[in-house]
Design a protein around this motif. Structure first.
Motif, PDB file in Angstrom:
ATOM      1  N   THR A  95       0.987  -1.203   0.127  1.00 49.74           N
ATOM      2  CA  THR A  95       0.035  -0.241  -0.032  1.00 49.74           C
ATOM      3  C   THR A  95       0.945   1.201  -0.148  1.00 49.74           C
ATOM      4  O   THR A  95       2.024   1.148  -0.158  1.00 49.74           O
ATOM      5  CB  THR A  95      -1.053   0.085   1.320  1.00 49.74           C
ATOM      6  N   GLY A  96       0.193   2.402   0.368  1.00 53.40           N
ATOM      7  CA  GLY A  96       1.057   3.646   0.316  1.00 53.40           C
ATOM      8  C   GLY A  96       2.130   3.560   1.142  1.00 53.40           C
ATOM      9  O   GLY A  96       3.258   4.244   1.294  1.00 53.40           O
ATOM     10  N   THR A  97       1.924   2.972   2.543  1.00 59.23           N
ATOM     11  CA  THR A  97       2.691   2.801   3.536  1.00 59.23           C
ATOM     12  C   THR A  97       3.852   1.975   3.176  1.00 59.23           C
ATOM     13  O   THR A  97       5.068   2.537   3.576  1.00 59.23           O
ATOM     14  CB  THR A  97       2.045   2.174   4.823  1.00 59.23           C
ATOM     15  N   THR A 143      -3.942  14.582   2.847  1.00 59.45           N
ATOM     16  CA  THR A 143      -5.332  14.061   2.683  1.00 59.45           C
ATOM     17  C   THR A 143      -6.016  14.357   3.864  1.00 59.45           C
ATOM     18  O   THR A 143      -7.149  14.249   3.783  1.00 59.45           O
ATOM     19  CB  THR A 143      -5.029  12.602   2.330  1.00 59.45           C
ATOM     20  N   ASP A 156       5.685  11.945  -1.307  1.00 55.07           N
ATOM     21  CA  ASP A 156       4.557  11.245  -1.329  1.00 55.07           C
ATOM     22  C   ASP A 156       3.402  11.736  -2.263  1.00 55.07           C
ATOM     23  O   ASP A 156       3.143  12.974  -1.920  1.00 55.07           O
ATOM     24  CB  ASP A 156       4.070  11.077   0.023  1.00 55.07           C
ATOM     25  N   GLN A 197      -5.211   2.619  -4.869  1.00 57.02           N
ATOM     26  CA  GLN A 197      -6.616   2.631  -4.444  1.00 57.02           C
ATOM     27  C   GLN A 197      -7.147   4.151  -4.619  1.00 57.02           C
ATOM     28  O   GLN A 197      -8.266   4.574  -4.110  1.00 57.02           O
ATOM     29  CB  GLN A 197      -7.140   2.302  -2.925  1.00 57.02           C
ATOM     30  N   LYS A 198      -6.211   5.108  -4.833  1.00 62.93           N
ATOM     31  CA  LYS A 198      -6.519   6.440  -4.986  1.00 62.93           C
ATOM     32  C   LYS A 198      -6.797   6.867  -6.250  1.00 62.93           C
ATOM     33  O   LYS A 198      -7.852   6.439  -6.759  1.00 62.93           O
ATOM     34  CB  LYS A 198      -5.138   7.134  -4.390  1.00 62.93           C
TER      35      LYS A 198
HETATM   36  C1  LIG Z   1      -1.106  11.158   1.590  1.00 66.88           C
HETATM   37  C2  LIG Z   1      -0.907   9.846   2.045  1.00 66.88           C
HETATM   38  N1  LIG Z   1       0.121   9.016   2.155  1.00 66.88           N
HETATM   39  C3  LIG Z   1       0.083   7.772   2.405  1.00 66.88           C
HETATM   40  C4  LIG Z   1      -1.308   7.029   2.842  1.00 66.88           C
HETATM   41  C5  LIG Z   1      -1.080   5.607   3.196  1.00 66.88           C
HETATM   42  O1  LIG Z   1      -1.459   5.031   2.151  1.00 66.88           O
HETATM   43  P1  LIG Z   1      -1.708   3.411   2.488  1.00 66.88           P
HETATM   44  O2  LIG Z   1      -3.095   3.772   3.615  1.00 66.88           O
HETATM   45  O3  LIG Z   1      -2.282   2.862   1.223  1.00 66.88           O
HETATM   46  O4  LIG Z   1      -0.973   2.762   3.171  1.00 66.88           O
HETATM   47  C6  LIG Z   1      -2.415   7.927   2.715  1.00 66.88           C
HETATM   48  C7  LIG Z   1      -3.604   7.103   2.807  1.00 66.88           C
HETATM   49  O5  LIG Z   1      -4.727   7.516   2.777  1.00 66.88           O
HETATM   50  C8  LIG Z   1      -2.442   9.255   2.104  1.00 66.88           C
HETATM   51  O6  LIG Z   1      -3.695   9.811   2.058  1.00 66.88           O
END
Ligand SMILES: Cc1ncc(COP(=O)(O)O)c(C=O)c1O
Length: 367
Positions: free
Chosen positions: A68-70, A148, A175, A200-201
């Motif tokens: 995921t983003g993390t 976000t 990011d 997912q974004k």
């Molecule tokens: C700006 C931003 N960075 C990182 C993340 C983390 O992404 P994830 O929940 O896919 O790990 C999010 C999640 O909403 C986000 O909005």
């Protein structure tokens, strides 16, 4: 349960996960395939080429990672930096806070530059830190393009200008989770070294793919970076890129076909039109908020976000109650206020697969 009685489609007005287009759902509705067959590498090759267009890079190397983003954050950091490295990181909301927490847990020496939530990154502080750092102890600048949690978009071209002005060699890590493919983003032009997003974004796919793009300078840095990395090691990907088979481990076949369909839709609409659509929906949301007599959490126009709007509610109202009612009465998902702004704001997500008709939030008047 109350929500069972709310008729209608569940509308996701959260800033990710977002609605998945039917074409993408259909493209993913398939059996597994052997990823060592000739078909999957051929598909992957087109994906790696085309994803670069979304980042606006020709010189970058993309990685499609099952994460995921993390995880994409971790990939960016561990491949380019060593424990103890000094990095500058801007804290402007919950997601930049979480990234900073990860940076600290990975043992970097994080120089945090904090703003009030609702404000953008303090670039004047960056300027003074760069000016003072003649010994080049700063190894990287980490910034969330679009926070976000508060609906704040930072100006990345200004960061690049400062790095150039002070002739500073720090890596520029961004990011772009809630900006890439929705808000103007130019990896090459802005000299970004690592840019990343999540499926997912704005790409409007299921969660599960972290997309990271590394500049030639970032790839060079990865050769000497000493952070421990195994699953996220770019070296393993590059080895398989060179072999033409592309995958160091089993990819999600369904997500790959989904990404193909998602990119086809984006190119059919035109990337600039996609960005323009987000501008329109962002502006419409801000006008609606103003018409409701409510305030935007974002303090200045220069930071307004075209993918998410955090709306401040009057102090006698708990914003979580608005989110709860929207869900119960209308089967509508709004974003909660997070951390410092919990109970004070609710968030309207306006990114990804969305047009004016789908995004008819006038009913919020009746909440
Ligand atoms: C700006 C931003 N960075 C990182 C993340 C983390 O992404 P994830 O929940 O896919 O790990 C999010 C999640 O909403 C986000 O909005």
């Amino acid at each position: 349960m109350d929500y069972m009685y709310a008729p209608g489609k569940n509308h996701l007005f959260v800033p990710g996960p977002v609605h998945i287009p039917d074409q993408v759902i259909r493209a993913m509705n398939r059996n597994n395939e052997d990823y060592r067959s000739p078909a999957v590498p051929a598909l992957t090759k087109t994906l790696l080429e085309d994803i670069k267009k979304i980042f606006k890079t020709t010189s970058g190397t993309p990685f499609l990672i099952p994460t995921t983003g993390t995880g994409a954050w971790e990939s960016a950091l561990t491949n380019t930096l060593s424990p103890g490295d000094r990095i500058i990181s801007f804290l402007i909301g919950q997601f930049s806070l979480l990234w900073i927490d990860q940076q600290q847990r990975l043992n970097f020496n994080v120089d945090v530059v904090e703003s009030d939530w609702g404000e953008g990154a303090k670039l004047d502080v960056l300027a003074s830190k760069l000016a003072a750092d003649t010994a080049h102890t700063i190894k990287a600048i980490c910034i969330v393009h679009n926070e976000t949690a508060t609906g704040v978009t930072n100006n990345l071209s200004k960061v690049r200008k400062l790095l150039d002005e002070y002739r500073h060699p720090a890596l520029f890590l961004v990011d772009g989770v809630s900006s890439i493919c929705a808000i103007d983003f130019r990896m090459d032009e802005w000299g970004i070294d690592v840019a990343l997003t999540g499926s997912q974004k704005a790409l409007s796919l299921p969660t599960g793919m972290g997309i990271v793009c590394a500049s030639p300078k970032a790839l060079e840095a990865s050769k000497t970076a000493k952070s421990v990395r195994v699953f996220f090691d770019w070296k393993d990907y590059i080895k398989f890129y060179n072999l033409g088979t592309f995958w160091p481990y089993t990819p999600s076949i369904q997500l790959l076909y989904g990404l193909r369909a998602a990119l086809d839709l984006i190119f059919e609409e035109g990337l600039e039109n996609v960005i323009e659509r987000h501008r329109r929906l962002g502006k419409a949301t801000r006008l609606a908020v103003e018409a409701w007599g409510l305030k935007n959490c974002t303090q200045k126009e220069e930071w307004f976000s075209d993918t998410v709007t955090a709306v401040i509610v009057p102090s006698h109202i708990n914003s979580s109650e608005i989110v709860r009612r929207a869900w119960q009465r209308y089967n509508l998902s709004l974003g909660l206020g997070l951390n410092k702004v919990a109970g004070k704001v609710f968030r309207i997500g306006h990114l990804g697969h969305l047009n004016e008709v789908m995004f008819n939030f006038q009913l919020l008047f009746q909440l």
